[in-house]
Design an enzyme around this catalytic site. Structure first.
Site, PDB file in Angstrom:
ATOM      1  N   HIS A  17       0.835  -1.208   0.000  1.00  0.00           N
ATOM      2  CA  HIS A  17       0.000   0.000   0.000  1.00  0.00           C
ATOM      3  C   HIS A  17       0.871   1.261   0.000  1.00  0.00           C
ATOM      4  O   HIS A  17       0.561   2.247  -0.679  1.00  0.00           O
ATOM      5  CB  HIS A  17      -0.914   0.026   1.235  1.00  0.00           C
ATOM      6  CG  HIS A  17      -1.930  -1.075   1.283  1.00  0.00           C
ATOM      7  ND1 HIS A  17      -2.161  -1.837   2.411  1.00  0.00           N
ATOM      8  CD2 HIS A  17      -2.783  -1.556   0.329  1.00  0.00           C
ATOM      9  CE1 HIS A  17      -3.120  -2.722   2.156  1.00  0.00           C
ATOM     10  NE2 HIS A  17      -3.507  -2.580   0.898  1.00  0.00           N
ATOM     11  N   LYS A  41     -16.187  -7.202   6.772  1.00  0.00           N
ATOM     12  CA  LYS A  41     -14.827  -7.739   6.693  1.00  0.00           C
ATOM     13  C   LYS A  41     -14.244  -8.063   8.066  1.00  0.00           C
ATOM     14  O   LYS A  41     -13.110  -8.533   8.156  1.00  0.00           O
ATOM     15  CB  LYS A  41     -13.919  -6.758   5.941  1.00  0.00           C
ATOM     16  CG  LYS A  41     -14.061  -6.881   4.433  1.00  0.00           C
ATOM     17  CD  LYS A  41     -12.808  -6.404   3.740  1.00  0.00           C
ATOM     18  CE  LYS A  41     -12.755  -6.878   2.303  1.00  0.00           C
ATOM     19  NZ  LYS A  41     -11.581  -6.386   1.594  1.00  0.00           N
ATOM     20  N   ARG A  92      -2.192  -6.275  -8.253  1.00  0.00           N
ATOM     21  CA  ARG A  92      -1.097  -7.249  -8.151  1.00  0.00           C
ATOM     22  C   ARG A  92      -1.205  -8.324  -9.223  1.00  0.00           C
ATOM     23  O   ARG A  92      -0.219  -8.718  -9.831  1.00  0.00           O
ATOM     24  CB  ARG A  92      -1.123  -7.920  -6.757  1.00  0.00           C
ATOM     25  CG  ARG A  92      -0.707  -7.005  -5.632  1.00  0.00           C
ATOM     26  CD  ARG A  92      -1.164  -7.517  -4.293  1.00  0.00           C
ATOM     27  NE  ARG A  92      -2.627  -7.630  -4.266  1.00  0.00           N
ATOM     28  CZ  ARG A  92      -3.336  -7.839  -3.177  1.00  0.00           C
ATOM     29  NH1 ARG A  92      -2.741  -8.006  -2.025  1.00  0.00           N
ATOM     30  NH2 ARG A  92      -4.652  -7.896  -3.237  1.00  0.00           N
ATOM     31  N   SER A 129      -3.251  -7.816   2.882  1.00  0.00           N
ATOM     32  CA  SER A 129      -3.569  -7.620   4.295  1.00  0.00           C
ATOM     33  C   SER A 129      -4.034  -8.923   4.926  1.00  0.00           C
ATOM     34  O   SER A 129      -3.686  -9.231   6.077  1.00  0.00           O
ATOM     35  CB  SER A 129      -4.664  -6.562   4.446  1.00  0.00           C
ATOM     36  OG  SER A 129      -4.213  -5.331   3.944  1.00  0.00           O
TER      37      SER A 129
HETATM   38  O1  PNS Z   1      -9.330  -2.869   0.321  1.00  0.00           O
HETATM   39  P1  PNS Z   1     -10.666  -3.322  -0.227  1.00  0.00           P
HETATM   40  O2  PNS Z   1     -11.545  -3.851   0.875  1.00  0.00           O
HETATM   41  O3  PNS Z   1     -10.500  -4.296  -1.348  1.00  0.00           O
HETATM   42  O4  PNS Z   1     -11.360  -2.018  -0.835  1.00  0.00           O
HETATM   43  C1  PNS Z   1     -12.675  -2.075  -1.380  1.00  0.00           C
HETATM   44  C2  PNS Z   1     -13.284  -0.668  -1.413  1.00  0.00           C
HETATM   45  C3  PNS Z   1     -13.309  -0.083  -0.030  1.00  0.00           C
HETATM   46  C4  PNS Z   1     -12.447   0.222  -2.302  1.00  0.00           C
HETATM   47  C5  PNS Z   1     -14.740  -0.778  -1.981  1.00  0.00           C
HETATM   48  O5  PNS Z   1     -15.453  -1.700  -1.227  1.00  0.00           O
HETATM   49  C6  PNS Z   1     -15.470   0.555  -2.006  1.00  0.00           C
HETATM   50  O6  PNS Z   1     -15.193   1.385  -2.834  1.00  0.00           O
HETATM   51  N1  PNS Z   1     -16.400   0.776  -1.036  1.00  0.00           N
HETATM   52  C7  PNS Z   1     -17.120   2.027  -0.901  1.00  0.00           C
HETATM   53  C8  PNS Z   1     -18.627   1.867  -1.095  1.00  0.00           C
HETATM   54  C9  PNS Z   1     -19.033   2.081  -2.534  1.00  0.00           C
HETATM   55  O7  PNS Z   1     -18.974   3.179  -3.074  1.00  0.00           O
HETATM   56  N2  PNS Z   1     -19.468   0.981  -3.204  1.00  0.00           N
HETATM   57  C10 PNS Z   1     -19.978   0.969  -4.549  1.00  0.00           C
HETATM   58  C11 PNS Z   1     -18.942   1.023  -5.663  1.00  0.00           C
HETATM   59  S1  PNS Z   1     -17.634  -0.147  -5.608  1.00  0.00           S
END
Ligand code: PNS
Length: 156
Positions: A17, A41, A92, A129
């Protein structure tokens, strides 16, 4: 002034990150790191802990960062309020791309905001993670994958 948003769970923030954030900071004036709260999560570190850790870790890195959290609502609405120009995601493998591509497409469909994919440095290609947490839980050494601040926070 170009603004990028780099969102994620960051539970915990890894060297992978850090690599993405610092590379994004070379392309954007400001990089907003947004810790997205996702109770599904079952996070190890609280949102606040993650925000504080990321601030501490990036404090001595080149680049201009703002670290915040999003507890509810759409990420793209948060981006609009900030006046963000782009979302940034690290990729990745093709598995990441399969997961990220529909999110990038729906985010653009909802708001017009583009997602910039930054290929992970191969050094961090296998670091996630969830693997870090698993190795830590089984007594393995995670100091190659996360900064000492994270090791300390997870050990508490
Ligand atoms: O690190 P992660 O958990 O893979 O990240 C996922 C994340 C947080 C980027 C994704 O879940 C997100 O964008 N959540 C915000 C809610 C949202 O807008 N959802 C709809 C479009 S993806």
């Amino acid at each position: 002034m170009a603004i990028a948003v780099y969102p994620g769970s960051f539970d915990p923030f890894t060297y992978g990150h850090i690599d993405i954030a610092t590379r994004a900071a070379k392309m954007f004036e400001t990089v907003h790191i947004v810790v997205v709260h996702n109770p599904a999560k079952n996070p190890r570190l609280s949102t606040n802990q993650r925000v504080e850790l990321i601030k501490e870790i990036l404090a001595n890195k080149p680049g201009n960062y703002v670290v915040s959290s999003l507890d509810s609502g759409l990420l793209v609405d948060y981006c609009k309020d900030l006046g963000a120009d782009a979302l940034v995601k690290g990729v990745r493998t093709n598995v990441d791309l399969d997961y990220e591509l529909p999110m990038a497409q729906v985010n653009r469909d909802l708001s017009g905001i583009e997602t910039i994919f930054i290929p992970a440095d191969p050094t961090h290609g296998f670091v996630s993670s969830s693997l870090v947490k698993q190795v830590f839980d089984l007594g393995g050494d995670i100091s190659k994958y996360v900064p000492s601040e994270v090791v300390k926070a997870l050990s508490k």
